[in-house]
Design a protein around this motif. Structure first.
Motif, mmCIF file in Angstrom:
data_model
loop_
_atom_site.group_PDB
_atom_site.id
_atom_site.type_symbol
_atom_site.label_atom_id
_atom_site.label_comp_id
_atom_site.label_asym_id
_atom_site.label_seq_id
_atom_site.Cartn_x
_atom_site.Cartn_y
_atom_site.Cartn_z
ATOM 1 N N ALA A 69 0.821 -1.217 0.000
ATOM 2 C CA ALA A 69 0.000 0.000 0.000
ATOM 3 C C ALA A 69 0.849 1.259 0.000
ATOM 4 C CB ALA A 69 -0.943 -0.009 1.203
ATOM 5 N N THR A 70 2.117 1.154 0.405
ATOM 6 C CA THR A 70 2.994 2.325 0.389
ATOM 7 C C THR A 70 3.277 2.787 -1.044
ATOM 8 O OG1 THR A 70 5.064 1.043 0.445
ATOM 9 C CG2 THR A 70 4.099 1.661 2.565
ATOM 10 N N CYS A 71 3.008 1.935 -2.010
ATOM 11 C CA CYS A 71 3.237 2.268 -3.420
ATOM 12 C C CYS A 71 1.999 2.892 -4.068
ATOM 13 C CB CYS A 71 3.628 1.015 -4.202
ATOM 14 S SG CYS A 71 5.036 0.138 -3.512
ATOM 15 N N ALA A 72 0.862 2.838 -3.375
ATOM 16 C CA ALA A 72 -0.421 3.214 -3.966
ATOM 17 C C ALA A 72 -0.539 4.684 -4.347
ATOM 18 C CB ALA A 72 -1.566 2.829 -3.033
ATOM 19 N N ASN A 73 0.092 5.577 -3.609
ATOM 20 C CA ASN A 73 -0.058 7.003 -3.926
ATOM 21 C C ASN A 73 0.340 7.316 -5.361
ATOM 22 O OD1 ASN A 73 -1.114 7.859 -1.526
ATOM 23 N ND2 ASN A 73 0.830 8.502 -0.662
ATOM 24 N N CYS A 74 1.380 6.695 -5.827
ATOM 25 C CA CYS A 74 1.850 6.970 -7.190
ATOM 26 C C CYS A 74 1.455 5.892 -8.195
ATOM 27 C CB CYS A 74 3.377 7.115 -7.208
ATOM 28 S SG CYS A 74 3.978 8.466 -6.174
ATOM 29 N N HIS A 75 1.497 4.644 -7.772
ATOM 30 C CA HIS A 75 1.309 3.526 -8.698
ATOM 31 C C HIS A 75 -0.099 2.957 -8.683
ATOM 32 C CE1 HIS A 75 5.520 3.320 -9.871
ATOM 33 N NE2 HIS A 75 5.791 3.607 -8.610
ATOM 34 N N GLY A 76 -0.982 3.543 -7.890
ATOM 35 C CA GLY A 76 -2.379 3.139 -7.869
ATOM 36 C C GLY A 76 -2.670 2.011 -6.896
ATOM 37 N N THR A 77 -3.925 1.928 -6.528
ATOM 38 C CA THR A 77 -4.388 0.894 -5.624
ATOM 39 C C THR A 77 -4.169 -0.469 -6.255
ATOM 40 O OG1 THR A 77 -6.063 2.417 -4.810
ATOM 41 C CG2 THR A 77 -6.374 0.099 -4.275
ATOM 42 N N ALA A 78 -3.642 -1.389 -5.483
ATOM 43 C CA ALA A 78 -3.339 -2.748 -5.947
ATOM 44 C C ALA A 78 -2.422 -2.740 -7.168
ATOM 45 C CB ALA A 78 -4.617 -3.536 -6.227
ATOM 46 N N GLY A 79 -1.562 -1.734 -7.251
ATOM 47 C CA GLY A 79 -0.586 -1.687 -8.337
ATOM 48 C C GLY A 79 -1.143 -1.308 -9.692
ATOM 49 N N ARG A 80 -2.340 -0.777 -9.719
ATOM 50 C CA ARG A 80 -2.971 -0.389 -10.992
ATOM 51 C C ARG A 80 -2.978 1.131 -11.098
ATOM 52 N NH1 ARG A 80 -5.404 -4.713 -8.998
ATOM 53 N NH2 ARG A 80 -5.321 -6.578 -10.276
ATOM 54 N N ALA A 81 -2.071 1.661 -11.895
ATOM 55 C CA ALA A 81 -1.959 3.107 -12.055
ATOM 56 C C ALA A 81 -3.188 3.664 -12.757
ATOM 57 C CB ALA A 81 -0.703 3.453 -12.851
ATOM 58 N N VAL A 82 -3.464 4.912 -12.477
ATOM 59 C CA VAL A 82 -4.571 5.609 -13.126
ATOM 60 C C VAL A 82 -4.259 5.728 -14.614
ATOM 61 C CG1 VAL A 82 -5.814 7.816 -13.224
ATOM 62 C CG2 VAL A 82 -5.068 6.891 -11.021
#
Length: 105
Positions: free
Chosen positions: A34-47
């Motif tokens: 979840a620490t990656c979510a701000n940039c890389h999106g929730t569950a690793g799926r970028a916007v």
């Protein structure tokens, strides 16, 4: 109390403890990801249209290679070279496996 009842109780307790430990490990991994979510999106799926890549489905070896390159400074970035320094080698391997196991879409 019979020996059979004691053994059955012990087996049930061991099973419950093992399940709780697995759940804690899974929750810890999800929190780390979840620490990656701000940039890389929730569950690793970028916007859609984002300049940063999604991480879901990324091959583990590639993820690990890139994180190590960010961490060492071999790969330049706006913030990833700083963020990568905060992860241990074990955490990078855990994240690599986690995101590789997720479907891309």
């Amino acid at each position: 109390m019979s020996l059979r009842a004691i053994l059955l109780g012990a087996a049930l307790a061991a099973s419950t403890c093992a399940a709780a430990a697995q759940d804690a490990k899974t929750l810890h991994l999800k929190a780390l990801a979840a620490t990656c979510a701000n940039c890389h999106g929730t569950a690793g799926r970028a916007v859609e249209g984002s300049a940063v890549p999604g991480l879901a489905g990324m091959p583990a070896a590639y993820f690990t290679e890139q994180m190590k390159a960010f961490k060492s400074g071999a790969r330049q970035a706006t913030v990833m070279h700083q963020l990568a320094k905060g992860y241990s080698e074990a955490q990078i391997e855990q994240l690599a496996g986690y995101f590789a196991a997720l479907p891309r879409n």
